[in-house]
Design a protein around this motif. Structure first.
Motif, PDB file in Angstrom:
ATOM      1  N   THR A  35       1.053  16.200  -1.190  1.00 31.77           N
ATOM      2  CA  THR A  35       1.778  15.651  -2.406  1.00 31.77           C
ATOM      3  C   THR A  35       1.420  14.084  -2.269  1.00 31.77           C
ATOM      4  N   ALA A  36       1.093  13.589  -1.139  1.00 30.83           N
ATOM      5  CA  ALA A  36       0.946  12.138  -0.639  1.00 30.83           C
ATOM      6  C   ALA A  36       0.101  11.774   0.266  1.00 30.83           C
ATOM      7  N   VAL A  37      -0.295  10.665   0.456  1.00 28.98           N
ATOM      8  CA  VAL A  37      -1.075  10.290   1.786  1.00 28.98           C
ATOM      9  C   VAL A  37      -0.185   9.812   2.690  1.00 28.98           C
ATOM     10  N   ASP A  38       0.958   9.218   2.095  1.00 28.95           N
ATOM     11  CA  ASP A  38       2.013   8.410   2.736  1.00 28.95           C
ATOM     12  C   ASP A  38       2.613   9.586   3.823  1.00 28.95           C
ATOM     13  N   PRO A  39       2.340   9.214   5.255  1.00 27.60           N
ATOM     14  CA  PRO A  39       2.797  10.302   6.230  1.00 27.60           C
ATOM     15  C   PRO A  39       4.515  10.546   6.385  1.00 27.60           C
ATOM     16  N   ASP A  56      -2.186   8.972  14.072  1.00 29.74           N
ATOM     17  CA  ASP A  56      -1.810   9.636  15.391  1.00 29.74           C
ATOM     18  C   ASP A  56      -0.282   9.742  15.560  1.00 29.74           C
ATOM     19  N   GLY A  57       0.282  10.703  16.317  1.00 31.32           N
ATOM     20  CA  GLY A  57       1.671  10.553  16.698  1.00 31.32           C
ATOM     21  C   GLY A  57       1.745   9.942  18.383  1.00 31.32           C
ATOM     22  N   GLY A 157       5.518  14.694  15.595  1.00 30.32           N
ATOM     23  CA  GLY A 157       5.417  15.077  14.165  1.00 30.32           C
ATOM     24  C   GLY A 157       5.599  13.905  13.310  1.00 30.32           C
ATOM     25  N   LEU A 158       5.691  12.644  14.017  1.00 28.59           N
ATOM     26  CA  LEU A 158       6.098  11.486  13.247  1.00 28.59           C
ATOM     27  C   LEU A 158       4.848  10.465  13.399  1.00 28.59           C
ATOM     28  N   PRO A 159       3.992  10.311  12.466  1.00 27.68           N
ATOM     29  CA  PRO A 159       2.662   9.507  12.540  1.00 27.68           C
ATOM     30  C   PRO A 159       2.901   7.995  12.607  1.00 27.68           C
ATOM     31  N   ILE A 160       2.183   7.377  13.368  1.00 27.51           N
ATOM     32  CA  ILE A 160       2.457   5.930  13.605  1.00 27.51           C
ATOM     33  C   ILE A 160       1.610   5.020  12.844  1.00 27.51           C
TER      34      ILE A 160
END
Length: 537
Positions: A35-39, A56-57, A157-160
């Protein structure tokens, strides 16, 4: 307790050791479109899978959800609330900016300053941070308010992001002072148009057109092994029939979630291969048990019948899980009697089987004061989970058979998830894959009464409240001893199952079909990754 994970020697000089890169485009048909590119927009599997290509995380997970170093080369815990991460050096973002601890701090802050996110996506992780220190450019020290034994797993699970996408002064983890950001925080559209979609991942964004295609290009400055595909094209094809037809016609190289009934056709054709991988994703219904009047429930007494545990148990007894698995899922699933597959940490060794007993269900309804049933609408997606609308229709029929006059409102996930987050439904279909490999993943997100820091109960849209459960789950998620934590999670699991506010149906399996000249590693998290596709040897 001291835990240290070191960067394996095999990762060093990975680019130098990688095989010669191939030049072709990999074409993938998706069952559910991001639904979005925003991670950080929405903690949703299709979105998270797309993000893994571009960003990457600090920590990564392999196809079996085992942890491995990402942007952090190593990490350790002091046995209490302090985690130290040593960051990988020599990494650059696709705009040429070097990766440093400042970017990680900015990322943490953005999860708390993200006004365009859906629900509390990722803020439940950073909301537990008392402080974040950066002794040098490649060291990060996180002090948590409460002990967090699974912090590396949660951070996987948290993209930087790069701090260079905003105007800022010195970046620090001072949320009250905007963390040093002086300009506007990036919004979802800034990522969708590519402006802010700058990461350190194996690919970079070329274009994102909702409803049409997502195109990626190989990142030539990626710190890891070069991917064999110069470009990747993701096409959303929500219907299984056209996805299979496209594979057979040569329009796609890989498709996700072909209908299980079509596997015989794929097996009989040497041009194609397939892989089926059991997942941790439980499909379930969340019931509105907190309100006296619920928007899509109508009973003769004017009350909300879902608040009565007898009604909830009757609804569960009305559902034939074995039939759903056999007839709708074509055997590519397992009936669920708890919220994570048996055998994983924190699960019950022998969970009580959730039986199919419509006669007992009718008796319970009568005991609860609803011998003639009531009216109910089930809300669900029609383009997110495997056979989601068909499953919901089947459950509606089962409920109708015991006297609950049930209708279905199935909608696209882009409409469904924001509405669910606003608590607009009475009975809502959900799907949750454990990102931690233990029962805490579901039990900390959905049933708890939300705490002040919003680190627990971020998806408690049904108003479920059980003081005893809250006490146990709060103790569980801060217990560093694995054995003790598992025991507490089993107690919490038992309490939630007994209340019936979350009715589990089954565990999905991930299915991928592909051209025979390819090899695809199926993932337990059901992520469709171009990185999981290699030329067959």
């Amino acid at each position: 307790m001291l835990i240290t994970i070191l960067l394996g020697a095999s990762m060093l000089g990975a680019n130098m050791l990688s095989a010669p890169a191939m030049a072709q485009t990999l074409r993938i048909a998706l069952a559910s479109e991001p639904t979005a590119v925003d991670p950080h927009y929405h903690d949703l599997t299709p979105n998270n899978a797309l993000a893994m290509h571009i960003f990457d995380g600090l920590v990564l997970q392999d196809e079996k959800q085992a942890l491995r170093p990402g942007l952090a080369a190593s990490w350790e815990n002091d046995g209490k609330n302090r985690w130290t991460f040593k960051l990988r050096q020599g990494v650059t973002f696709t705009n040429g900016k070097p990766f440093t601890a400042e970017d990680v701090v900015f990322t943490f802050c953005r999860t708390l300053k993200n006004e365009t996110k859906v629900s509390g996506s990722f803020a439940d992780i950073t909301g537990n941070f008392a402080s974040v220190e950066t002794p040098d450019a490649h060291t990060l020290v996180i002090n948590t308010t409460e002990p967090e034994p699974l912090l590396p797993t949660l951070l996987s699970g948290l993209p930087i992001l790069t701090a260079s996408i905003v105007e800022h002064g010195p970046i620090s983890y001072d949320v009250a002072k905007n963390c040093g950001v002086t300009g506007p925080w990036p919004a979802v559209n800034n990522f969708n148009d590519g402006t802010a979609a700058i990461g350190t991942g194996p690919y970079k964004l070329k274009s994102y057109v909702r409803g049409s295609a997502i195109e990626l290009e190989r990142n030539p400055t990626y710190w890891g092994p070069a991917e064999p595909w110069a470009s990747v094209r993701f096409v959303p094809v929500t219907n299984a029939g056209p996805r299979l037809a496209g594979l057979l016609a040569g329009d796609y190289d890989v498709i996700e979630n072909p209908a299980a009934r079509d596997l015989a056709r794929i097996k009989g054709d040497k041009r194609f291969g397939h892989v089926i991988t059991p997942s941790t994703r439980v499909i379930y219904f969340q019931l509105d048990v907190g309100r006296d009047q619920s928007p899509f429930v109508k009973a003769e007494d004017g009350k909300n019948p879902l608040k009565d545990a007898r009604v909830r148990k009757a609804m569960s007894l009305a559902i034939d899980r074995d039939a759903i698995v056999k007839r709708i899922m074509d055997g590519a699933a397992e009936p669920a009697y708890q919220y994570l597959p048996t055998g994983m940490s924190g699960t019950l060794a022998n969970p009580p089987k959730l039986a199919y007993d419509p006669a007992a269900a009718k008796k319970l309804l009568a005991e609860a004061g609803y011998p003639n049933g009531f009216q109910l609408t089930l809300s669900s997606t029609n383009d997110r989970y495997i056979n989601d609308s068909q499953i919901t229709q089947a459950v509606a029929q089962y409920l109708t058979q015991i006297g609950i006059k049930t209708e279905v409102d199935a909608m696209t996930r882009a409409i469904y998830f924001p509405r669910r987050a606003k608590k607009e439904f009475s009975v809502a279909l959900g799907g949750w894959g454990s990102g931690t490999g233990e029962a805490a993943s579901f039990l900390r997100q959905w049933p708890p009464t939300p705490n002040e820091a919003k680190t627990l109960g971020g998806s408690n849209y049904g108003g479920y409240k059980n003081d005893e459960f809250d006490k146990v789950i709060r103790a569980a998620v801060t217990t560093l001893d694995d054995t003790k934590r598992a025991e507490l999670l089993q107690q919490a699991m038992t309490l939630v199952l007994a209340d019936g506010a979350f009715i589990p149906l089954h565990f999905e399996s991930g299915i991928w079909a592909f051209k025979s000249e390819l090899a695809v590693a199926g993932r337990a998290d059901q992520f469709m990754l171009a990185m999981s596709v290699k030329p067959a040897k």
